[in-house]
Scaffold this motif. Structure first.
Motif, mmCIF file in Angstrom:
data_model
loop_
_atom_site.group_PDB
_atom_site.id
_atom_site.type_symbol
_atom_site.label_atom_id
_atom_site.label_comp_id
_atom_site.label_asym_id
_atom_site.label_seq_id
_atom_site.Cartn_x
_atom_site.Cartn_y
_atom_site.Cartn_z
ATOM 1 N N GLU A 1 1.029 -1.294 0.097
ATOM 2 C CA GLU A 1 -0.105 0.029 -0.265
ATOM 3 C C GLU A 1 1.008 1.192 0.331
ATOM 4 O OE1 GLU A 1 -3.332 1.689 3.168
ATOM 5 O OE2 GLU A 1 -3.210 0.297 2.680
ATOM 6 N N VAL B 1 1.969 1.613 -3.924
ATOM 7 C CA VAL B 1 2.013 2.328 -4.283
ATOM 8 C C VAL B 1 1.304 3.880 -4.429
ATOM 9 C CG1 VAL B 1 -1.332 1.822 -5.203
ATOM 10 C CG2 VAL B 1 0.381 0.296 -4.994
ATOM 11 N N GLU B 2 1.068 4.108 -2.920
ATOM 12 C CA GLU B 2 0.653 5.453 -2.795
ATOM 13 C C GLU B 2 1.353 6.796 -2.634
ATOM 14 O OE1 GLU B 2 -1.356 5.029 0.998
ATOM 15 O OE2 GLU B 2 -3.155 4.494 0.017
ATOM 16 N N ASN B 3 3.211 6.367 -2.286
ATOM 17 C CA ASN B 3 4.096 7.329 -2.650
ATOM 18 C C ASN B 3 5.715 6.544 -3.050
ATOM 19 O OD1 ASN B 3 5.455 9.148 -1.286
ATOM 20 N ND2 ASN B 3 5.887 8.158 0.455
ATOM 21 N N GLN C 1 9.754 6.537 -0.156
ATOM 22 C CA GLN C 1 9.824 5.526 0.661
ATOM 23 C C GLN C 1 10.886 5.220 1.368
ATOM 24 O OE1 GLN C 1 8.871 2.280 -2.745
ATOM 25 N NE2 GLN C 1 7.351 3.529 -2.953
ATOM 26 N N CYS D 1 2.684 0.360 -9.876
ATOM 27 C CA CYS D 1 1.158 1.305 -10.387
ATOM 28 C C CYS D 1 -0.056 -0.007 -10.935
ATOM 29 C CB CYS D 1 2.100 1.649 -11.787
ATOM 30 S SG CYS D 1 2.950 3.301 -10.850
#
Length: 114
Positions: free
Chosen positions: A43, A46-48, A52, A77
């Motif tokens: 998650e 995907v979001e950031n 990281q 993605c």
């Protein structure tokens, strides 16, 4: 071709052949092959894509040595059909280590510039 292990802290989350690269920049990247443990960090990946660092990502050689670098990122993605392409990037690998780990990238670069 060697297979490299991708870690988040001490957790093995996947592998990659790091089949592509930019030799002058010390960059290697390739398809990320996730393991079940990747679900724990997916998650965030995907979001950031920008930062990281909290995941403490690292890449290790087949012998288990951590590859020194400026940073590691996982670009996940997801597509609507869940057949997503996931890529791992390792940036700023110092020379001559880069040439030792990725001679094929260096040879490809030299071929293009000669």
């Amino acid at each position: 071709m060697a297979e490299f292990a991708v870690y988040s802290g001490d957790l093995l989350v996947g592998h990659s052949d790091l089949e592509q690269g930019d030799a002058p920049m010390g960059v290697a990247f390739g398809v990320f092959k996730p393991l079940d443990a990747y679900a724990e960090i997916r998650e965030i990946c995907v979001e950031n894509h920008a930062d990281q660092s909290a995941l403490e990502l690292s890449v290790r050689t087949e012998a288990g040595a951590v590859i020194p670098c400026a940073g590691v990122g996982i670009l996940d993605c997801p597509a609507a059909d869940e057949a997503s392409y996931i890529e791992v990037n390792i940036l700023g690998i110092p020379y001559p280590l880069y040439e030792q780990l990725f001679p094929q990238h260096v040879a490809s670069y030299e071929k293009r510039t000669s």
